[in-house]
Write a protein that holds these residues in place. Structure first.
Motif, PDB file in Angstrom:
ATOM      1  N   LEU A 221       0.813  -1.215   0.000  1.00 28.96           N
ATOM      2  CA  LEU A 221       0.000   0.000   0.000  1.00 28.96           C
ATOM      3  C   LEU A 221       0.844   1.261   0.000  1.00 28.96           C
ATOM      4  O   LEU A 221       0.489   2.253  -0.619  1.00 28.96           O
ATOM      5  N   SER A 222       1.965   1.237   0.728  1.00 26.81           N
ATOM      6  CA  SER A 222       2.816   2.420   0.852  1.00 26.81           C
ATOM      7  C   SER A 222       4.276   2.015   0.850  1.00 26.81           C
ATOM      8  O   SER A 222       4.652   1.011   1.465  1.00 26.81           O
ATOM      9  N   VAL A 223       5.102   2.798   0.188  1.00 30.86           N
ATOM     10  CA  VAL A 223       6.538   2.509   0.135  1.00 30.86           C
ATOM     11  C   VAL A 223       7.156   2.534   1.527  1.00 30.86           C
ATOM     12  O   VAL A 223       8.183   1.892   1.773  1.00 30.86           O
ATOM     13  N   CYS A 224       6.522   3.229   2.468  1.00 29.54           N
ATOM     14  CA  CYS A 224       7.037   3.290   3.840  1.00 29.54           C
ATOM     15  C   CYS A 224       7.093   1.918   4.498  1.00 29.54           C
ATOM     16  O   CYS A 224       7.860   1.704   5.441  1.00 29.54           O
TER      17      CYS A 224
ATOM     18  N   LYS B 123       7.225  -1.324  12.974  1.00 31.64           N
ATOM     19  CA  LYS B 123       6.364  -0.246  12.485  1.00 31.64           C
ATOM     20  C   LYS B 123       7.014   0.446  11.286  1.00 31.64           C
ATOM     21  O   LYS B 123       8.185   0.815  11.340  1.00 31.64           O
ATOM     22  N   PRO B 124       6.245   0.605  10.187  1.00 31.87           N
ATOM     23  CA  PRO B 124       6.797   1.322   9.027  1.00 31.87           C
ATOM     24  C   PRO B 124       7.207   2.736   9.409  1.00 31.87           C
ATOM     25  O   PRO B 124       6.623   3.348  10.318  1.00 31.87           O
ATOM     26  N   LEU B 125       8.210   3.262   8.715  1.00 32.18           N
ATOM     27  CA  LEU B 125       8.557   4.663   8.919  1.00 32.18           C
ATOM     28  C   LEU B 125       7.331   5.535   8.646  1.00 32.18           C
ATOM     29  O   LEU B 125       6.538   5.231   7.753  1.00 32.18           O
ATOM     30  N   THR B 126       7.188   6.599   9.389  1.00 33.81           N
ATOM     31  CA  THR B 126       6.142   7.562   9.069  1.00 33.81           C
ATOM     32  C   THR B 126       6.503   8.242   7.747  1.00 33.81           C
ATOM     33  O   THR B 126       7.663   8.235   7.320  1.00 33.81           O
ATOM     34  N   GLU B 127       5.505   8.828   7.100  1.00 34.08           N
ATOM     35  CA  GLU B 127       5.791   9.538   5.848  1.00 34.08           C
ATOM     36  C   GLU B 127       6.785  10.670   6.081  1.00 34.08           C
ATOM     37  O   GLU B 127       7.639  10.938   5.228  1.00 34.08           O
ATOM     38  N   GLU B 128       6.694  11.310   7.250  1.00 33.56           N
ATOM     39  CA  GLU B 128       7.597  12.412   7.547  1.00 33.56           C
ATOM     40  C   GLU B 128       9.041  11.925   7.673  1.00 33.56           C
ATOM     41  O   GLU B 128       9.967  12.517   7.106  1.00 33.56           O
TER      42      GLU B 128
ATOM     43  N   ALA C  19      -3.086   4.092  -7.713  1.00 38.01           N
ATOM     44  CA  ALA C  19      -2.948   4.679  -6.377  1.00 38.01           C
ATOM     45  C   ALA C  19      -1.523   5.209  -6.244  1.00 38.01           C
ATOM     46  O   ALA C  19      -0.594   4.742  -6.926  1.00 38.01           O
ATOM     47  N   THR C  20      -1.320   6.155  -5.351  1.00 38.05           N
ATOM     48  CA  THR C  20      -0.078   6.923  -5.276  1.00 38.05           C
ATOM     49  C   THR C  20       1.183   6.067  -5.279  1.00 38.05           C
ATOM     50  O   THR C  20       2.099   6.298  -6.065  1.00 38.05           O
ATOM     51  N   ASP C  21       1.252   5.068  -4.427  1.00 35.30           N
ATOM     52  CA  ASP C  21       2.477   4.285  -4.302  1.00 35.30           C
ATOM     53  C   ASP C  21       2.467   3.000  -5.128  1.00 35.30           C
ATOM     54  O   ASP C  21       3.325   2.133  -4.944  1.00 35.30           O
ATOM     55  N   LEU C  22       1.492   2.869  -6.052  1.00 39.08           N
ATOM     56  CA  LEU C  22       1.364   1.620  -6.810  1.00 39.08           C
ATOM     57  C   LEU C  22       1.576   1.811  -8.311  1.00 39.08           C
ATOM     58  O   LEU C  22       1.284   0.920  -9.103  1.00 39.08           O
ATOM     59  N   ASP C  23       2.103   2.967  -8.700  1.00 42.43           N
ATOM     60  CA  ASP C  23       2.346   3.251 -10.117  1.00 42.43           C
ATOM     61  C   ASP C  23       3.299   2.213 -10.710  1.00 42.43           C
ATOM     62  O   ASP C  23       4.355   1.927 -10.144  1.00 42.43           O
TER      63      ASP C  23
END
Length: 466
Positions: free
Chosen positions: A62-65, A73-78, A385-389
């Motif tokens: 879902l997210s590259v993080c 825990k995945p890194l936060t986006e920040e 979706a944003t991280d699935l290009d």
């Protein structure tokens, strides 16, 4: 890769402080890494050691993080953005200093691997678990010089353009992560592959051990409760025990250190029941997109990103067993639907889709009443979706649905009466499933979605937004 490591201010030997667990293989390496991480988190919660555990895996769903985690825990986006641009700026500064082109950067996977090393250095992890990307010998992660232990999961035929066409060639590449003086544990492999692993271990000076199916897992619940998952769990408990046996356990009392070492020794001796925290770690492990089940009002989803012949056989068996058990024990006559895509031009499409069709029909007597083939595009109107290009696929081929029509043709070749649907996006595929359910006569609906992690990531994106 070594050059890039130096450009951001490190030497590969600096990463030895992580006490790295390095895992290669064709099937199950991500799950094995997740098991190791989960068991270590039990010791962290119970004894406050290891203090900080890093985990680097791929791909993301879902997210590259998700690829870089600290204490599970995945890194936060920040934080992800902060470390991303720290690496970016260091690379550009190094290019300026040597008079190079600042626009030249490592490719996507290499960049994220490089970034993971930087993150784990800055976050001061005392154990890091690394999943190999492709192969092993020439993988970006293989700048690691002195891992605390390495692991080889089940081997099969994949990435033949890079790794070769035979199991022996593939074993050679996977064994590239073995290092002098380090232990390497492997699940049982075909004998010819095992011979290659043993020879490579001797060549590299690694202590090689083939591990059995751990008897101590007999009464431990892993999901799914299948032989292939027990193999992954068996490897994980040996890797984790090796870490705990050799890690300097700072911040613990002498009594706690003795207990932790005793747990590790029990695993390595093969003679004792599974320690409680090991069992809890295995039971609590959640690996998204791998044998994942999600219930919705219109049907039960069975999700797995399998994308090789061997892994698709495993997933078909997992699904088939559940369908058959439901029919035999509960009298459930399910409407079975397949949602499939694998876009890569490097994979044998006919072989992949035929594997699913034949395995379900011949072993489990299951003929999906509806089969849907879609692209990995997430949304009908908004695209990916944003991280699935998906930038690796040919846009013209994706737009024309060439691959999806090919899958439908192969499917109908062996089942001329089959009902197939070709749609342009995952959103449209799910809408098709909902429409099929409306026309359904009250039978429970079981949906098997498989073929790629990009597909599964898109499915999850939509299911979790419903």
């Amino acid at each position: 890769m070594v050059m890039w490591v130096r450009e951001i201010g490190y030497q590969p030997a600096d990463f030895d402080r992580f006490n790295i667990v390095h895992v290669a293989g064709t099937k199950g390496k991500g799950t094995t890494c997740a098991f190791v991480d989960s068991i270590l988190s039990q010791y962290h919660d119970h004894y406050k050691t290891p203090r900080r555990v890093g985990l680097y895996t791929s791909p993301h769903l879902l997210s590259v993080c998700e690829r870089i985690r600290i204490n599970s825990k995945p890194l936060t986006e920040e934080k992800f953005a902060h470390y991303f641009f720290e690496v970016w700026d260091m690379l550009e500064a190094a290019a300026v200093e040597r008079g190079g082109d600042i626009s030249i950067k490592p490719k996507y996977f290499r960049y994220l691997t490089l970034m993971s090393f930087h993150v784990f250095m800055k976050e001061d992890v005392d154990v890091a678990i690394y999943e190999v990307g492709v192969g092993g010998q020439f993988d970006s992660t293989n700048v690691i010089e002195r891992p605390i232990v390495t692991g080889i999961t089940s081997l099969g035929i994949d990435h033949v353009q890079i790794l070769g066409n035979t199991i022996e060639e593939i074993a050679w590449h996977k064994a590239g992560i073995m290092k002098s003086g380090s232990y390497t544990y492997s699940v049982w492999q075909p004998e010819s592959a095992m011979d290659v692993l043993r020879e490579r271990a001797k060549e590299k000076g690694s202590i090689f051990k083939a591990i059995p199916h751990a008897e101590c897992l007999k009464n431990v619940r892993v999901v799914p409760d299948e032989d292939f998952q027990k193999r992954n769990a068996s490897l994980a408990i040996f890797l984790t025990a090796h870490v705990l046996a050799r890690l300097y356990l700072s911040g613990t009392t002498e009594h706690d250190r003795e207990k932790i070492k005793a747990d590790a020794d029990d695993i390595l001796s093969l003679e004792q029941p599974l320690p409680e925290l090991f069992g809890a770690g295995l039971t609590d492990t959640v690996v998204r997109g791998r044998c994942e089940i999600i219930d919705k009002a219109y049907g039960r989803w069975f999700l797995d990103g399998a994308h090789t012949k061997e892994s698709l056989e495993v997933v078909s068996d997992w699904f088939g067993k559940i369908v058959q058990t439901s029919a035999d024990q509960e009298g459930v006559d399910a409407l079975c639907i397949l949602l499939f895509n694998q876009q890569a031009s490097t994979r044998e499409r006919k072989r992949l889709i035929t594997t699913v069709q034949e395995r379900l029909r011949q072993k489990w007597n299951i003929r999906p009443q509806e089969s849907i083939f879609c692209t990995n595009i997430t949304f009908k109107s908004q695209g990916y979706a944003t991280d699935l290009d998906d930038r690796n696929s040919d846009h013209a081929i994706v737009s024309s649905l060439t691959v999806q029509h090919e899958y439908a043709k192969y499917w109908q070749l062996h089942d001329p009466e089959a009902s197939t649907h070709v749609v342009a996006s995952i959103e449209e595929a799910i809408a098709t499933i909902c429409d099929l359910n409306k026309a359904n006569t009250g039978r429970p609906v079981y949906i098997l979605a498989t073929g790629s992690f990009r597909l599964i990531g898109g499915v999850l994106t939509i299911l979790e937004s419903e």
